[in-house]
Scaffold this motif. Structure first.
Motif, PDB file in Angstrom:
ATOM      1  N   LEU A 117      -2.941 -15.419  -7.893  1.00  0.00           N
ATOM      2  CA  LEU A 117      -2.831 -15.855  -6.501  1.00  0.00           C
ATOM      3  C   LEU A 117      -1.369 -16.005  -6.095  1.00  0.00           C
ATOM      4  CD1 LEU A 117      -4.001 -16.757  -3.829  1.00  0.00           C
ATOM      5  CD2 LEU A 117      -4.309 -19.049  -4.785  1.00  0.00           C
ATOM      6  N   TYR A 118      -0.560 -16.594  -6.966  1.00  0.00           N
ATOM      7  CA  TYR A 118       0.883 -16.685  -6.688  1.00  0.00           C
ATOM      8  C   TYR A 118       1.470 -15.287  -6.510  1.00  0.00           C
ATOM      9  CZ  TYR A 118       0.585 -21.516  -8.537  1.00  0.00           C
ATOM     10  OH  TYR A 118       0.266 -22.827  -8.772  1.00  0.00           O
ATOM     11  N   LEU A 119       1.103 -14.383  -7.397  1.00  0.00           N
ATOM     12  CA  LEU A 119       1.620 -13.016  -7.361  1.00  0.00           C
ATOM     13  C   LEU A 119       1.213 -12.305  -6.075  1.00  0.00           C
ATOM     14  CD1 LEU A 119       2.944 -10.562  -8.783  1.00  0.00           C
ATOM     15  CD2 LEU A 119       0.755 -10.166  -9.948  1.00  0.00           C
ATOM     16  N   LEU A 120      -0.060 -12.395  -5.717  1.00  0.00           N
ATOM     17  CA  LEU A 120      -0.558 -11.736  -4.508  1.00  0.00           C
ATOM     18  C   LEU A 120       0.085 -12.324  -3.252  1.00  0.00           C
ATOM     19  CD1 LEU A 120      -2.511  -9.778  -3.090  1.00  0.00           C
ATOM     20  CD2 LEU A 120      -4.259 -11.590  -3.221  1.00  0.00           C
ATOM     21  N   THR A 121       0.199 -13.639  -3.203  1.00  0.00           N
ATOM     22  CA  THR A 121       0.809 -14.297  -2.042  1.00  0.00           C
ATOM     23  C   THR A 121       2.250 -13.844  -1.873  1.00  0.00           C
ATOM     24  OG1 THR A 121      -0.609 -16.239  -2.368  1.00  0.00           O
ATOM     25  CG2 THR A 121       1.321 -16.513  -0.974  1.00  0.00           C
ATOM     26  N   ALA A 122       3.004 -13.797  -2.966  1.00  0.00           N
ATOM     27  CA  ALA A 122       4.398 -13.345  -2.897  1.00  0.00           C
ATOM     28  C   ALA A 122       4.472 -11.898  -2.407  1.00  0.00           C
ATOM     29  CB  ALA A 122       5.053 -13.485  -4.270  1.00  0.00           C
ATOM     30  N   PHE A 123       3.625 -11.043  -2.956  1.00  0.00           N
ATOM     31  CA  PHE A 123       3.642  -9.631  -2.567  1.00  0.00           C
ATOM     32  C   PHE A 123       3.351  -9.476  -1.077  1.00  0.00           C
ATOM     33  CE2 PHE A 123       1.319  -5.614  -1.930  1.00  0.00           C
ATOM     34  CZ  PHE A 123       2.299  -4.710  -2.323  1.00  0.00           C
ATOM     35  N   ARG A 124       2.335 -10.159  -0.580  1.00  0.00           N
ATOM     36  CA  ARG A 124       1.979 -10.023   0.838  1.00  0.00           C
ATOM     37  C   ARG A 124       3.037 -10.633   1.756  1.00  0.00           C
ATOM     38  NH1 ARG A 124      -4.553 -10.864   1.897  1.00  0.00           N
ATOM     39  NH2 ARG A 124      -5.223  -8.967   0.794  1.00  0.00           N
TER      40      ARG A 124
END
Length: 483
Positions: A471-478
């Motif tokens: 979730l941290y990774l996806l949030t940062a990417f978006r």
């Protein structure tokens, strides 16, 4: 407990699926990193008692540099003797200028009594047992920190393009309200940590949920010490009304009936919280639901009260009096942990305490600069019965999810978990309080779960950590690729 599934407004793209699939390879490293962090002693006994914590910061600094991050340690002076605490800021820059997303977590832990812990799960052991990793600070909050560290490494290793900067701020003293961390760096090095948005990885996953809640607001801590004054004497001749310890005991005993703290309308209520839960669970599930923090101590006769999350609370946590068994104490120190709802000022709280002391017939002295509204004429010419001093104090804070980043975080959550977001009120202090006081916007609390926080046999649940990291990774990417 099974949660209702939803169709996210913005499902995962093929590129995002590939990014998250690649993150699966970090599962073992994530657990090993948490174990390494737990095995480093980083206890924080008190704000005014220096306790060396450099080892854990140097470990984190070395790990982040090895993972390819730019990393820098900042010194926060503790005293004039040259002692200091570290803050650590590590960053990963994108292809061009853009937004700054900040991860954040505190590396200090509360003290522990090793005798209370089970032999096979020592407080600094990092022992894995039945899907849990045990140790002081495992849940609060080295598990969240490990998830964010791995998320940064996963983004770096993926080679995907993004703009702006992802950085992580490690703080040294959240457990004592952040004087040398979250209250220090924004003032002394404001350009370093004033990001566009911040995720603090405090634990927000509550069993039996499978996905975490998101903390959008928190109470304001007000820790005070009350010093009661009395008259010494021989223990064989009791002084019921002038024994300083008796005065403190009476203050505690009658508080539930006579200490009237003003209520404030808050943005989130117990009703709205349960309405939010109903987007994940059916009514029949909610009736059966019991929020758990792990196996209960046989001496614990209190139930978990969710209503305490939505009102100002107080807890009598430390008392000191007397020099000898047969000597009546002439002073008694009582420390109280008040947690104020947003909208209730410290002055209003002190007004309530002053009025309460008046009802008990106690004359109270407040610290310089604070107005004392005690109006009892009968107390005007009497000696001071109790003196209040402040240990730590800040106001409560609130931030909704209707901002650009709030919507991004919510969308990423729904895309990953295919479940509705449950917004949560944080009952305790986090570094977010100091950040909001410093003018920082979009500060949210979200992290993996565990049990026995601040108790013996604290643990982090291992299985949910991988999804929280994703979730941290996806949030940062978006967020870092948004316009």
């Amino acid at each position: 407990m099974e949660e209702k599934r939803i169709k996210p407004a913005r499902p995962l793209s093929d590129e995002e699926k590939q990014l998250l699939d690649s993150a699966d390879s970090f599962g073992d490293e994530l657990t090993e990193l948490l174990a390494s962090l737990v095995r480093i002693d980083s206890r924080n006994p008190a704000e005014d008692e220096f306790c060396e914590r450099s080892e854990v910061f140097k470990f984190a600094d070395g790990w982040m540099k090895d993972a390819g991050m730019d990393s820098k340690l900042y010194k926060a002076p503790f005293d004039d003797e040259g002692r200091y605490y570290y803050n650590l800021v590590s960053e990963l820059k994108g292809n061009k200028a853009g937004k700054i997303l900040q991860f954040c977590g505190h590396l200090d832990i509360v003290p522990f009594n090793e005798k209370k812990w089970d032999e096979d799960t020592p407080p600094l052991g990092g022992t894995i047992k039945n899907g849990r990793l045990y140790g002081r600070g495992a849940a609060d909050m080295k598990a969240g920190i490990a998830c964010q560290m791995i998320a940064m490494k996963a983004l770096k290793n993926s080679g995907v393009d993004f703009n702006g900067k992802l950085q992580m701020w490690f703080t040294p003293d959240e457990e004592t309200h952040g004087k040398f961390g979250s209250a220090f760096l924004p003032k002394q090095f404001p350009g370093t940590v004033h990001a566009d948005a911040t995720i603090i990885s405090e634990p927000t996953l509550l069993a039996p949920m499978h996905s975490p809640t998101i903390g959008i607001d928190e109470k304001g801590p007000c820790w005070v010490k009350l010093t009661f004054f009395g008259v010494a004497g021989h223990g064989s001749m009791p002084k019921k009304n002038s024994n300083a310890l008796n005065k403190a005991v009476r203050f505690m005993a009658e508080a539930e009936r006579k200490l009237r703290i003003p209520k404030r309308k808050v943005p989130m209520s117990l009703f709205s919280f349960f309405r939010s839960l109903m987007t994940r669970f059916s009514i029949s599930q909610l009736r059966k639901m019991e929020f758990s923090t792990g196996k209960k101590d046989p001496l614990d006769r209190d139930k978990i009260s969710l209503s305490s999350l939505f009102k100002t609370t107080y807890s009598f946590n430390k008392i000191k009096a007397g020099t000898k068994t047969n000597v009546i104490p002439d002073t008694c120190e009582l420390e109280i942990d008040f947690r104020k709802m947003p909208g209730l000022s410290t002055q209003e709280l002190f007004n309530a305490v002053a009025k309460y002391c008046g009802r008990l017939g106690y004359r109270i002295k407040l610290p310089e600069g604070w107005r004392n509204i005690q109006t009892h004429r009968a107390l005007k010419d009497t000696p001071v019965d109790v003196e209040l001093s402040i240990i730590a104090e800040s106001e409560g804070s609130f931030h909704g999810m209707d901002s650009e980043f709030g919507r991004c975080l919510k969308g990423a959550f729904e895309a990953l978990y295919e479940s509705s977001v449950v917004e949560m009120f944080s009952p305790g202090f986090t570094d977010g309080g100091n950040m909001r006081d410093a003018g920082m916007k979009d500060v949210f609390i979200l992290g993996p779960g565990g049990g026995h926080i601040h108790e013996a046999n604290e643990y982090a649940e291992i299985e949910p950590m991988l999804n929280v990291m994703k979730l941290y990774l996806l949030t940062a990417f978006r967020y870092l690729n948004s316009n």
